[in-house]
Design a protein around this motif. Structure first.
Motif, PDB file in Angstrom:
ATOM      1  N   ILE A  21       1.154  -1.152  -0.025  1.00  0.00           N
ATOM      2  CA  ILE A  21       0.196   0.171  -0.014  1.00  0.00           C
ATOM      3  C   ILE A  21       0.935   1.515   0.105  1.00  0.00           C
ATOM      4  O   ILE A  21       0.738   2.191  -0.905  1.00  0.00           O
ATOM      5  CB  ILE A  21      -1.017  -0.176   1.317  1.00  0.00           C
ATOM      6  N   VAL A  22       1.815   1.303   0.841  1.00  0.00           N
ATOM      7  CA  VAL A  22       2.847   2.419   1.006  1.00  0.00           C
ATOM      8  C   VAL A  22       3.679   2.242  -0.209  1.00  0.00           C
ATOM      9  O   VAL A  22       3.591   4.002  -1.018  1.00  0.00           O
ATOM     10  CB  VAL A  22       3.167   2.140   2.608  1.00  0.00           C
ATOM     11  N   LEU A  23       4.026   1.776  -0.579  1.00  0.00           N
ATOM     12  CA  LEU A  23       4.961   1.526  -1.727  1.00  0.00           C
ATOM     13  C   LEU A  23       4.485   1.212  -2.935  1.00  0.00           C
ATOM     14  O   LEU A  23       5.578   1.333  -4.070  1.00  0.00           O
ATOM     15  CB  LEU A  23       6.565   0.652  -1.341  1.00  0.00           C
ATOM     16  N   GLY A  24       3.484   0.656  -3.101  1.00  0.00           N
ATOM     17  CA  GLY A  24       2.518   0.558  -4.821  1.00  0.00           C
ATOM     18  C   GLY A  24       1.448   1.045  -5.029  1.00  0.00           C
ATOM     19  O   GLY A  24       1.862   2.225  -5.840  1.00  0.00           O
ATOM     20  N   VAL A  25       0.527   1.257  -4.042  1.00  0.00           N
ATOM     21  CA  VAL A  25      -0.910   1.843  -4.190  1.00  0.00           C
ATOM     22  C   VAL A  25      -0.657   3.481  -4.399  1.00  0.00           C
ATOM     23  O   VAL A  25      -0.773   4.131  -4.994  1.00  0.00           O
ATOM     24  CB  VAL A  25      -2.234   1.525  -3.840  1.00  0.00           C
ATOM     25  N   PHE A  26      -0.108   3.846  -3.452  1.00  0.00           N
ATOM     26  CA  PHE A  26       0.589   5.520  -3.123  1.00  0.00           C
ATOM     27  C   PHE A  26       0.682   6.138  -4.700  1.00  0.00           C
ATOM     28  O   PHE A  26       0.965   6.998  -4.854  1.00  0.00           O
ATOM     29  CB  PHE A  26       0.931   5.478  -1.698  1.00  0.00           C
ATOM     30  N   PRO A  27       1.697   5.880  -4.859  1.00  0.00           N
ATOM     31  CA  PRO A  27       2.734   5.421  -6.057  1.00  0.00           C
ATOM     32  C   PRO A  27       1.744   5.844  -7.070  1.00  0.00           C
ATOM     33  O   PRO A  27       2.058   7.261  -7.836  1.00  0.00           O
ATOM     34  CB  PRO A  27       4.077   5.369  -5.685  1.00  0.00           C
ATOM     35  N   LEU A  28       1.140   4.609  -7.552  1.00  0.00           N
ATOM     36  CA  LEU A  28      -0.046   4.779  -7.814  1.00  0.00           C
ATOM     37  C   LEU A  28      -0.970   5.900  -8.082  1.00  0.00           C
ATOM     38  O   LEU A  28      -1.077   6.450  -9.427  1.00  0.00           O
ATOM     39  CB  LEU A  28       0.362   3.183  -8.185  1.00  0.00           C
ATOM     40  N   SER A  29      -1.379   5.630  -7.141  1.00  0.00           N
ATOM     41  CA  SER A  29      -2.703   7.676  -7.037  1.00  0.00           C
ATOM     42  C   SER A  29      -2.099   8.661  -7.382  1.00  0.00           C
ATOM     43  O   SER A  29      -2.021   9.312  -7.489  1.00  0.00           O
ATOM     44  CB  SER A  29      -3.061   6.864  -5.329  1.00  0.00           C
ATOM     45  N   GLY A  30      -0.420   8.559  -6.688  1.00  0.00           N
ATOM     46  CA  GLY A  30      -0.018   9.959  -7.476  1.00  0.00           C
ATOM     47  C   GLY A  30       0.285  10.164  -8.124  1.00  0.00           C
ATOM     48  O   GLY A  30       0.169  11.137  -9.217  1.00  0.00           O
ATOM     49  N   ILE A  31       0.524   9.382  -9.198  1.00  0.00           N
ATOM     50  CA  ILE A  31       0.629   8.968 -10.932  1.00  0.00           C
ATOM     51  C   ILE A  31      -1.357   9.039 -11.556  1.00  0.00           C
ATOM     52  O   ILE A  31      -1.251  10.136 -12.343  1.00  0.00           O
ATOM     53  CB  ILE A  31       1.284   8.106 -11.439  1.00  0.00           C
TER      54      ILE A  31
END
Length: 319
Positions: A204-214
């Motif tokens: 969630i922290v290192l995968g989902v959050f960056p994807l949400s940022g993109i």
């Protein structure tokens, strides 16, 4: 069932791509070719950026880092697989397996963070073009890269260190060609609740959050592009982020494919093919996407190759 201890009295077995000797030879040639194309392609990108002063900008600085990480990402798993095929062995030690897990997660997370940083760079370039060089200054670029490394190392350490507490049963067969952490957790004889919580937390922290940022960044980019009155300006704006958007789609598309296929089917062959797409095909295609869709990069690569071809015969004639 009898348990092995945590230090690994027995080696893991990477089942990978099973088959007869002819099939194994075909796999070896195929994967070696893909690995060499990946390394050489990304290395050319790095050398082209270093050698061409016109490419000494934040966008290409991040691209060179992405190419370096892609080389490291494939080198974490593919050389070991090639050695196992050549030696007709499937063994990997407990320490070797943990090392693969650590570096695989590290460089996978770095890929995710770098793609997010590159999306932010495109956001600033398109939405705030007059302030681009002020905002994307060398100090901020260095901090973004350093922060990506720190977060990735911490996340990888957290997942790897929690795996040290595991004990394993007599079944040590991993249904993949590398030590994939979810597959390793399936073999544990002890309770893996803590490990699964850590895996979900890090994802969630290192995968989902960056994807949400993109996704958020590109929503702002598209809204900004729609406000451009001329069609030429819109095309130019879209072209500046087209390559990055293609790489993001490829990276996250194959990543999701790996875990969706493993959750939806019990077929090891489909899971293996998804892993190949994720670990080999995506890093191999990235240099082609950036070089074929980017005029500046094509020019830099042409000058680099032309210089190499010109200096070789010149040095021979001077001998």
């Amino acid at each position: 069932m009898e348990e092995g201890n945590q230090t690994g009295e027995k080696n893991f077995l990477l089942l990978g791509f099973s088959g007869n000797s002819d099939q194994q030879s075909l796999f070896f040639v195929l994967f070696l070719s893909m690995y060499l194309v990946t390394v050489l392609g990304n290395l050319l990108i790095i050398l082209a950026i270093i050698s061409d002063s016109h490419l000494h900008t934040p966008m290409y600085f991040f691209l060179s880092n992405l190419s370096f990480v892609d080389i490291c990402f494939t080198s974490t798993t593919i050389p070991k697989m090639l050695v196992n095929i050549q030696m007709q062995s499937k063994d990997i030690s407990f320490a070797g397996c943990l090392s693969q897990i650590f570096f695989f997660i590290l460089f996978g997370c770095l890929d995710s963070f770098l793609l997010t940083v590159m999306a932010y760079d495109r956001f600033v370039a398109i939405c705030h073009p007059l302030h681009y060089m002020v905002i994307m200054n060398p100090r901020l670029c260095a901090h973004l890269i350093l922060g990506s490394w720190i977060m990735s190392v911490l996340g990888s350490l957290l997942e790897t260190l929690t795996a040290l507490r595991l004990s394993f049963c007599t079944n040590m067969e991993i249904a993949n060609f590398f030590c994939d952490l979810p597959e390793v957790l399936k073999l544990a004889c002890c309770e893996t609740l803590i490990n699964n919580i850590v895996v979900y937390f890090v994802t969630i922290v290192l995968g989902v959050f960056p994807l949400s940022g993109i996704l958020f960044t590109y929503s702002q980019i598209f809204l900004s592009i729609l406000r451009i009155s001329s069609s030429t300006g819109k095309c130019k704006a879209f072209s500046t982020c087209g390559s990055h958007l293609s790489v993001v789609s490829l990276f996250y598309g194959t990543s999701l494919g790996v875990y969706l296929s493993s959750a939806a089917t019990l077929s090891s062959s489909s899971s293996l093919m998804s892993s190949v797409m994720y670990t080999m095909v995506t890093p191999m295609l990235n240099p082609f996407i950036y070089s074929l869709r980017n005029r500046d990069m094509k020019g830099a690569l042409g000058r680099l190759l032309g210089k190499a071809l010109y200096e070789g015969p010149l040095q021979d004639s001077l001998k």
